[in-house]
Design an enzyme around this catalytic site. Structure first.
Site, PDB file in Angstrom:
ATOM      1  N   SER A 120       5.082  -4.096 -27.262  1.00 56.53           N
ATOM      2  CA  SER A 120       5.675  -2.754 -27.283  1.00 56.53           C
ATOM      3  C   SER A 120       5.801  -2.250 -28.713  1.00 56.53           C
ATOM      4  O   SER A 120       6.064  -3.026 -29.640  1.00 56.53           O
ATOM      5  CB  SER A 120       7.071  -2.812 -26.645  1.00 56.53           C
ATOM      6  OG  SER A 120       7.792  -1.642 -26.939  1.00 56.53           O
ATOM      7  N   GLN A 145       0.818  -1.618 -27.595  1.00 51.69           N
ATOM      8  CA  GLN A 145       1.256  -0.396 -26.891  1.00 51.69           C
ATOM      9  C   GLN A 145       1.681   0.650 -27.913  1.00 51.69           C
ATOM     10  O   GLN A 145       2.422   0.360 -28.849  1.00 51.69           O
ATOM     11  CB  GLN A 145       2.425  -0.735 -25.947  1.00 51.69           C
ATOM     12  CG  GLN A 145       2.990   0.468 -25.197  1.00 51.69           C
ATOM     13  CD  GLN A 145       4.094   1.183 -25.937  1.00 51.69           C
ATOM     14  OE1 GLN A 145       4.895   0.542 -26.631  1.00 51.69           O
ATOM     15  NE2 GLN A 145       4.145   2.499 -25.841  1.00 51.69           N
ATOM     16  N   TYR A 147       2.886   4.936 -28.344  1.00 52.19           N
ATOM     17  CA  TYR A 147       3.208   6.231 -27.744  1.00 52.19           C
ATOM     18  C   TYR A 147       2.320   7.288 -28.401  1.00 52.19           C
ATOM     19  O   TYR A 147       1.629   7.018 -29.385  1.00 52.19           O
ATOM     20  CB  TYR A 147       4.683   6.563 -27.969  1.00 52.19           C
ATOM     21  CG  TYR A 147       5.614   5.644 -27.216  1.00 52.19           C
ATOM     22  CD1 TYR A 147       5.910   5.877 -25.879  1.00 52.19           C
ATOM     23  CD2 TYR A 147       6.176   4.535 -27.829  1.00 52.19           C
ATOM     24  CE1 TYR A 147       6.756   5.033 -25.174  1.00 52.19           C
ATOM     25  CE2 TYR A 147       7.019   3.682 -27.128  1.00 52.19           C
ATOM     26  CZ  TYR A 147       7.300   3.934 -25.809  1.00 52.19           C
ATOM     27  OH  TYR A 147       8.127   3.093 -25.113  1.00 52.19           O
ATOM     28  N   THR A 173       0.604   4.785 -24.086  1.00 50.02           N
ATOM     29  CA  THR A 173       1.551   5.145 -23.028  1.00 50.02           C
ATOM     30  C   THR A 173       1.607   6.668 -22.944  1.00 50.02           C
ATOM     31  O   THR A 173       2.087   7.332 -23.858  1.00 50.02           O
ATOM     32  CB  THR A 173       2.937   4.534 -23.320  1.00 50.02           C
ATOM     33  OG1 THR A 173       2.791   3.117 -23.310  1.00 50.02           O
ATOM     34  CG2 THR A 173       3.953   4.948 -22.269  1.00 50.02           C
ATOM     35  N   LYS A 245      -2.015   4.015 -20.382  1.00 54.47           N
ATOM     36  CA  LYS A 245      -0.968   3.396 -19.549  1.00 54.47           C
ATOM     37  C   LYS A 245      -0.066   4.502 -19.008  1.00 54.47           C
ATOM     38  O   LYS A 245       0.471   5.304 -19.781  1.00 54.47           O
ATOM     39  CB  LYS A 245      -0.156   2.415 -20.398  1.00 54.47           C
ATOM     40  CG  LYS A 245       1.013   1.781 -19.666  1.00 54.47           C
ATOM     41  CD  LYS A 245       1.662   0.696 -20.523  1.00 54.47           C
ATOM     42  CE  LYS A 245       2.822   0.047 -19.807  1.00 54.47           C
ATOM     43  NZ  LYS A 245       4.058   0.849 -19.813  1.00 54.47           N
ATOM     44  N   HIS A 269       5.795   3.364 -15.525  1.00 56.88           N
ATOM     45  CA  HIS A 269       6.780   2.899 -16.506  1.00 56.88           C
ATOM     46  C   HIS A 269       7.931   2.158 -15.803  1.00 56.88           C
ATOM     47  O   HIS A 269       9.085   2.215 -16.215  1.00 56.88           O
ATOM     48  CB  HIS A 269       7.322   4.102 -17.278  1.00 56.88           C
ATOM     49  CG  HIS A 269       7.616   3.853 -18.732  1.00 56.88           C
ATOM     50  ND1 HIS A 269       6.867   4.387 -19.748  1.00 56.88           N
ATOM     51  CD2 HIS A 269       8.603   3.134 -19.335  1.00 56.88           C
ATOM     52  CE1 HIS A 269       7.395   4.019 -20.917  1.00 56.88           C
ATOM     53  NE2 HIS A 269       8.439   3.248 -20.688  1.00 56.88           N
ATOM     54  N   ARG A 272      10.993   4.265 -14.802  1.00 58.24           N
ATOM     55  CA  ARG A 272      11.956   4.642 -15.848  1.00 58.24           C
ATOM     56  C   ARG A 272      11.692   6.031 -16.417  1.00 58.24           C
ATOM     57  O   ARG A 272      12.485   6.552 -17.180  1.00 58.24           O
ATOM     58  CB  ARG A 272      11.893   3.630 -17.005  1.00 58.24           C
ATOM     59  CG  ARG A 272      12.325   2.254 -16.610  1.00 58.24           C
ATOM     60  CD  ARG A 272      11.916   1.217 -17.652  1.00 58.24           C
ATOM     61  NE  ARG A 272      12.656   1.286 -18.899  1.00 58.24           N
ATOM     62  CZ  ARG A 272      13.862   0.775 -19.084  1.00 58.24           C
ATOM     63  NH1 ARG A 272      14.475   0.184 -18.084  1.00 58.24           N
ATOM     64  NH2 ARG A 272      14.452   0.862 -20.264  1.00 58.24           N
ATOM     65  N   ASP A 300       0.844  -1.986 -12.995  1.00 55.97           N
ATOM     66  CA  ASP A 300       2.160  -2.624 -13.086  1.00 55.97           C
ATOM     67  C   ASP A 300       3.177  -1.800 -12.318  1.00 55.97           C
ATOM     68  O   ASP A 300       2.905  -0.699 -11.878  1.00 55.97           O
ATOM     69  CB  ASP A 300       2.590  -2.911 -14.544  1.00 55.97           C
ATOM     70  CG  ASP A 300       3.037  -1.684 -15.338  1.00 55.97           C
ATOM     71  OD1 ASP A 300       3.286  -0.613 -14.759  1.00 55.97           O
ATOM     72  OD2 ASP A 300       3.159  -1.823 -16.578  1.00 55.97           O
ATOM     73  N   GLY A 301       4.358  -2.387 -12.133  1.00 57.14           N
ATOM     74  CA  GLY A 301       5.450  -1.689 -11.442  1.00 57.14           C
ATOM     75  C   GLY A 301       5.836  -2.366 -10.142  1.00 57.14           C
ATOM     76  O   GLY A 301       5.095  -2.316  -9.163  1.00 57.14           O
ATOM     77  N   GLY A 302       6.973  -3.024 -10.138  1.00 57.47           N
ATOM     78  CA  GLY A 302       7.546  -3.553  -8.904  1.00 57.47           C
ATOM     79  C   GLY A 302       6.892  -4.793  -8.350  1.00 57.47           C
ATOM     80  O   GLY A 302       7.230  -5.223  -7.240  1.00 57.47           O
ATOM     81  N   ARG A 304       6.592  -8.406  -7.676  1.00 54.74           N
ATOM     82  CA  ARG A 304       7.609  -9.463  -7.740  1.00 54.74           C
ATOM     83  C   ARG A 304       7.194 -10.749  -7.036  1.00 54.74           C
ATOM     84  O   ARG A 304       8.023 -11.662  -6.882  1.00 54.74           O
ATOM     85  CB  ARG A 304       8.939  -8.960  -7.120  1.00 54.74           C
ATOM     86  CG  ARG A 304       9.511  -7.737  -7.793  1.00 54.74           C
ATOM     87  CD  ARG A 304      10.010  -8.044  -9.215  1.00 54.74           C
ATOM     88  NE  ARG A 304      10.532  -6.846  -9.860  1.00 54.74           N
ATOM     89  CZ  ARG A 304       9.844  -6.105 -10.740  1.00 54.74           C
ATOM     90  NH1 ARG A 304       8.599  -6.423 -11.087  1.00 54.74           N
ATOM     91  NH2 ARG A 304      10.397  -5.044 -11.286  1.00 54.74           N
ATOM     92  N   GLY A 323       6.805  -6.279 -16.067  1.00 49.02           N
ATOM     93  CA  GLY A 323       7.728  -5.982 -17.168  1.00 49.02           C
ATOM     94  C   GLY A 323       9.036  -6.733 -17.030  1.00 49.02           C
ATOM     95  O   GLY A 323       9.284  -7.725 -17.730  1.00 49.02           O
ATOM     96  N   ARG A 324       9.868  -6.292 -16.088  1.00 51.54           N
ATOM     97  CA  ARG A 324      11.216  -6.878 -15.968  1.00 51.54           C
ATOM     98  C   ARG A 324      11.214  -8.382 -15.701  1.00 51.54           C
ATOM     99  O   ARG A 324      12.087  -9.091 -16.227  1.00 51.54           O
ATOM    100  CB  ARG A 324      12.014  -6.131 -14.895  1.00 51.54           C
ATOM    101  CG  ARG A 324      12.339  -4.683 -15.310  1.00 51.54           C
ATOM    102  CD  ARG A 324      13.094  -3.954 -14.228  1.00 51.54           C
ATOM    103  NE  ARG A 324      13.338  -2.555 -14.553  1.00 51.54           N
ATOM    104  CZ  ARG A 324      12.485  -1.552 -14.306  1.00 51.54           C
ATOM    105  NH1 ARG A 324      11.322  -1.793 -13.741  1.00 51.54           N
ATOM    106  NH2 ARG A 324      12.806  -0.318 -14.627  1.00 51.54           N
TER     107      ARG A 324
END
Ligand SMILES: Cc1cc2nc3c(=O)[nH]c(=O)nc-3n(C[C@H](O)[C@H](O)[C@H](O)COP(=O)(O)O)c2cc1C
Ligand SMILES: CC(C)CC(=O)C(=O)O
Length: 381
Positions: A120, A145, A147, A173, A245, A269, A272, A300-302, A304, A323-324
């Protein structure tokens, strides 16, 4: 990683981490409320963050049986190098708020487990240090990454540093001309924790804490950004691959193709930025169709579980990013926690491939999935 047992609890910690949900719960207990909510929440009504995960549930796996899967191979290629399995760690900022070793620990864990990492712009460690940490353990590739920054001189410095350190790609991004509205940041008066800097921007902890979180974005990011402003300029200054991204539409996938980008990450994201955009797994098929094999499509995203990775691959993603889960791994037990996270995904993904009758990542196709219809039989895709 082949033949590893089911993940075990870390010695001295009581929690038994058998899945990413366990890791989330154990990590969340350890984090102060301000950081926990900053990491875990999405924007405004939490619709997109919720759907990012739940949207996977409508798919079922059309498992094939009596296939010899004794030698199932989870590996795939990214940037010309084999990685253990199609999962990498997304560029999420401020990882030292999860564990003092932050991005360094993540890099080491990724290198140890044979996957890649996005760095990041808001990393608490410099690109040089994050690269060196991973490379001290084993081969690893990084995407830098970025911006869409107002300050071109700053952007150029970051690009030159990423090139000098051997990063393979810029992940631009594109979904963040301004910061998404995250109520937790206002309610908690979120500030970057004391002692953490953003060396990629040359900002010390004191400089950051003097400003509000949202204002950082206003100062940095360009709400006048555009395809025409960003991509030809990036192309003119660097030979690194350029990936976009934050794409969730066929239209923007086509723009990325037309602009000569090498890839996209279908991403919102992690829910977010703009709440109400589709779950990435729901946006993926139109992006894959628009890309038509001309550029790389990752997601990406969710994500799990290994089963969700399998579903994303079946719908046409070449690789998944998380990510998380890495932040939870860090908060749980630093580098070891990120390794547990990667092991968990690996074991689940391999077992899912085997139980579905797939011997290689290439075997994971649309034919492997069906979609649940309310009052009818499973519909084939
Ligand atoms: C705490 C946090 C910080 C993030 N920081 C960045 C960032 O600096 N740049 C960026 O492009 N994405 C950032 N992201 C988004 C991630 O790169 C990624 O798209 C998202 O986390 C994926 O969703 P997941 O967390 O559900 O796996 C961040 C996400 C989180 C949770
Ligand atoms: C780490 C932050 C400064 C960036 C962020 O919150 C985000 O990009 O979602």
């Amino acid at each position: 990683m082949a033949g590893q047992p089911v993940p075990v609890p870390v010695k001295g910690l009581e929690d038994k981490i058998l899945c990413i949900k366990d890791l989330e719960e154990a990590a969340s207990k350890k984090l102060p409320k301000i950081i926990r909510e900053f990491f875990n929440d999405g924007s405004t009504d939490q619709v997109t963050i919720h759907e990012n995960h739940t949207a996977y549930n409508k798919y079922r796996i059309r498992a094939r049986v009596l296939v010899d899967v004794a030698k199932a191979d989870t590996s795939t290629t990214l940037w010309g190098r084999r990685i253990t399995f199609p999962l990498c760690v997304s560029p999420a900022g401020m990882q030292a708020a999860a564990h003092p070793d932050g991005e360094l620990a993540t890099s080491r864990a990724c290198a140890k487990k044979g996957v890649n990492q996005g760095i990041s712009s808001f990393s608490n460690y410099s690109t040089a240090d994050v690269r060196a940490a991973g490379l001290s353990v084993g081969p690893i590739d990084h995407a830098m990454q970025m911006y869409t920054l107002k300050d071109r001189a700053l952007a150029l410095r970051m690009i030159r540093e990423a090139e000098a350190r051997g990063c393979k790609a810029i992940f631009l991004t594109a979904d963040s001309p301004v910061l998404g509205v995250r109520y937790n940041e206002h309610r908690n008066d979120f500030r970057t924790p004391k002692g953490l800097g953003f060396p990629n921007f040359g900002w010390t902890s004191e400089m950051i804490r003097a400003q509000e979180h949202g204002n950082t974005f206003v100062a940095l990011n360009d709400d006048g950004h555009s395809w025409a402003r960003e991509i030809p300029w990036l192309r003119s200054v660097t030979g690194m691959e350029i990936w976009i991204k934050g794409v969730v539409t066929a239209e923007d996938t086509l723009m990325a193709v037309q602009m000569g980008c090498e890839g996209i990450v279908v991403s919102n994201h992690g829910g977010r930025q703009l709440d109400g955009v589709p779950a990435t797994i729901d946006a993926l098929p139109e992006c894959v169709e628009a890309a038509a094999g001309r550029i790389r499509v990752h997601i990406d995203g969710g994500i799990r579980s290994g089963t969700e990775m399998f579903k994303a691959l079946a719908l046409g993603a070449e690789c998944c990013w998380v990510g998380r889960p890495a932040l939870w791994g860090l908060a749980y037990d630093g580098q070891k926690g990120v390794e547990i996270m990667l092991d968990t995904f690996y074991i689940e993904f391999k077992r899912c491939m085997q139980l579905a009758g797939c011997n290689s990542v290439k075997d994971i196709t649309k034919a492997c999935l069906g979609v649940v219809r309310p009052d009818g039989p499973l519909a084939r895709l």
